[in-house]
Design a protein around this motif. Sequence first.
Motif, PDB file in Angstrom:
ATOM      1  N   ALA A  80      -7.477  -3.614   0.446  1.00  0.00           N
ATOM      2  CA  ALA A  80      -8.237  -2.405   0.089  1.00  0.00           C
ATOM      3  C   ALA A  80      -8.274  -1.421   1.248  1.00  0.00           C
ATOM      4  O   ALA A  80      -8.076  -0.208   1.063  1.00  0.00           O
ATOM      5  CB  ALA A  80      -9.654  -2.784  -0.329  1.00  0.00           C
TER       6      ALA A  80
ATOM      7  N   CYS B 153      -7.450  -3.973  -4.698  1.00  0.00           N
ATOM      8  CA  CYS B 153      -8.532  -3.680  -3.756  1.00  0.00           C
ATOM      9  C   CYS B 153      -9.641  -4.722  -3.783  1.00  0.00           C
ATOM     10  O   CYS B 153     -10.608  -4.621  -3.023  1.00  0.00           O
ATOM     11  CB  CYS B 153      -9.114  -2.291  -4.033  1.00  0.00           C
ATOM     12  SG  CYS B 153      -8.044  -0.945  -3.465  1.00  0.00           S
TER      13      CYS B 153
ATOM     14  N   ILE C 150     -15.486  -1.444   3.584  1.00  0.00           N
ATOM     15  CA  ILE C 150     -14.323  -0.585   3.347  1.00  0.00           C
ATOM     16  C   ILE C 150     -14.681   0.876   3.580  1.00  0.00           C
ATOM     17  O   ILE C 150     -13.897   1.637   4.167  1.00  0.00           O
ATOM     18  CB  ILE C 150     -13.795  -0.801   1.915  1.00  0.00           C
ATOM     19  CG1 ILE C 150     -13.255  -2.230   1.768  1.00  0.00           C
ATOM     20  CG2 ILE C 150     -12.703   0.207   1.579  1.00  0.00           C
ATOM     21  CD1 ILE C 150     -12.925  -2.624   0.349  1.00  0.00           C
TER      22      ILE C 150
ATOM     23  N   SER D 299       0.827  -1.216   0.000  1.00  0.00           N
ATOM     24  CA  SER D 299       0.000   0.000   0.000  1.00  0.00           C
ATOM     25  C   SER D 299       0.854   1.256   0.000  1.00  0.00           C
ATOM     26  O   SER D 299       0.576   2.206  -0.745  1.00  0.00           O
ATOM     27  CB  SER D 299      -0.937  -0.007   1.213  1.00  0.00           C
ATOM     28  OG  SER D 299      -1.755  -1.152   1.215  1.00  0.00           O
TER      29      SER D 299
ATOM     30  N   LEU E 237      -6.477   2.233   0.812  1.00  0.00           N
ATOM     31  CA  LEU E 237      -7.298   3.443   0.860  1.00  0.00           C
ATOM     32  C   LEU E 237      -7.015   4.270   2.111  1.00  0.00           C
ATOM     33  O   LEU E 237      -7.211   5.490   2.098  1.00  0.00           O
ATOM     34  CB  LEU E 237      -8.776   3.073   0.767  1.00  0.00           C
ATOM     35  CG  LEU E 237      -9.166   2.409  -0.571  1.00  0.00           C
ATOM     36  CD1 LEU E 237     -10.641   2.063  -0.595  1.00  0.00           C
ATOM     37  CD2 LEU E 237      -8.819   3.309  -1.750  1.00  0.00           C
TER      38      LEU E 237
END
Length: 738
Positions: free
Chosen positions: A423, A417, A530, A378, A427
């Motif tokens: 994910a 994701c 999410i 990430s 994010l």
Amino acid sequence: MVYITNHLFIHLLNYSEQHKGIIVNSVVDLFNQYFIWIQNNNPLTSDVQKFTLGYLLSLPKVSPALFEQTWPIIFNRLYENNAAGDMYLYEKNTKNSLVKTSSNGTIESVSSLFPRWLSAIAFDSKGLIMKHAMDIAIMLDTLAHDPRLGLKHLVPTGDKSIMDTLRPSFEQLDLKPASIDLIQWAVSLFSAFDENKLRGADDLKIPLFLLQLVLLKFDDSDEIQAVDMLVQLITRLHKPVDLNDYSSLSGARYLILNLVSSAESKWASIFQNVLENIFSRAIAMHIVDSGGSINVERILGNLAMLFEPLPNGNNEEAIEPGFQSFQAYLTSHWRQVLLLFLNHPSMDCRAMGYRVMTNSRFWENHSTVEGCDPQTISKLLMDAWFRFMKGRYQRLGQKSEDVMVADEQQRLIACCCKDTILAKTILSFAMDGILGGGLELFPVVNTNSLQQENLSLLDKLKNGQNEEKITPQHNMNFAWKPPQFVTSLGFENQNEITDARDEIYIDNIERTTSLFFQFQDTCNEQFHEISMHILSRLRTIWSPETLSLEKYDDVLPINIPCQSDIVIGSAFKDHPILFLIFEKYYTSDERQHFPPHQDIVRSVLVYFIVFWHMKEVSNAPTTLKFATQLEETIRLISLLKPMLPEFLAYSCHIFPFMSAKDLGDILFQVIWYYLRWNSSMGHIPGIKAPTPTEINDNNDKLKKKCRKRLLAICENRLKILENAPSWHQALLDIMSKF
């Protein structure tokens, strides 16, 4: 006579290199002369011309020794530029070349005797020509795919395999190596510059057979040679023109993946070694820039092509040969591969690199492989994302290439994701980057200069006079002006207040927003989980507070009583993307699925009331001077829309025509006033939309009062706009809908 002739040629060929050269060149020259004679379908007139081809075709019988010496040269001459096809077509149509048969001395055309020549001489298993069976197969393939000849039926199609049929007989022969480079020949079949050479799977039976034959003839100890063969094929193949056009990729995929399958049947880990070799070469090229961009780009493009997902296919079940090795290699070395193209000067190279990573699905093993964990993935992906967003301002003339790379980055992140854990982490890093100003890092550039670099000389001359009118001071001011976020002002002159950097800024914001909602339509449960994670993270960062109404009454519209209102409001002002994210989270279909957010919207409203009342802002004669904040205020009203009567929700259309002070008055004296006195609560934990039971006569009076205040502000503005008829009329048209 044949015996004497053959021994004479053997003597001359062995006598000296000079004599050998003379004899070989005499045959080659005669062959070249034949092609000169038949140019433009000219008729053969003399006996020498008519009987030359017959003599050449009889050479394997007349002098086997001379035939062996001249074969590679003659074969290349026939292969180049489809010369064999020219000869076949000429003789078929004209029947000019003649030959005298030995049995009865009858003279016949070469074309009529050609089938007998093939069976008696060319395809004689003990004859000289069949020792060059690989060359014969290449020539057969070339003739079969010459559209002029109509010989396509010679090549098997569909599921028929000539490997099983011909391999035993080929293995029994003492075959000579091919007279041309087999790898280069295979590569030429996929020329990106000739659509006629873009073959599908059915057109590659013979090339695949020959390459498989060479590959499987290697001993078990010759794995290095087999690796080098596959490396050569992948690295020398032309880069795919369009990875989204599967029909143009099917042939190359078929050839290489079937070769990989054959190789893996003999050496289980061979493709892992192939990848290590390929990426070692790519890294070396990248470091020394040896042909750099094109070579690295080609390598990445071809690897991406091999494992491009099949259209309308179940890619989870259809595992291509070599894919497991490909995925395992990328899982272990994804950071090295990323660094190979991350800052590469070629945008095509970057795009191909991201496609390689996407097609490898390297993230699927993030829980088992060290260095491939969600945090590392990430961080590196989002750092690369925001770095690329910033770099776009310095590549104003490379819009199409820029968009291509951005699309590939989005595609990679979207695929990552699909894993919920990944994910959430990606994010979260994305939101941290947003709040850290990752989208508002604007390098100081001269837009005019960058755009001029990509103009033709003629366009530069045409623009010369206009450039002279721009003073250096003007250029400096223009370069230092930060980009604006302007998308929904809704009037004809909107383009006049935006430039190329504004377009990039807007696109960066919209692309980053899409990262949060790319799976909204595919998995509602995952999207909700999410989204709740992101919203909870924001509430933890911002910690919205609750204050009494009196606190706001005492300080608005000049001051803000609550620190959290300042933090939240300034975040929305400085990072317009937050408006887009909240708009999508709280559409009419989704609001019921998320916790109340009115306290956050309250903070934004309070902040913008004070912003438009600041002295340095309120003195502006038009809100367009603060175009980004104007856009944000319009989007703020969109967030408030469920809580406002229709005429107040529609009032955002007048904002571009107002002065900064007028807009501040509308926000405080009309919008805030309505929400303040329409609330049935004694404090504001948020701005609460009234329920039907709360809408009463007093509310009707409140609406009338707010409409009257709004119209009064507009009437005053109309007087000022009398000198601007088009704006005056536009404002009148909007007011008529209140």
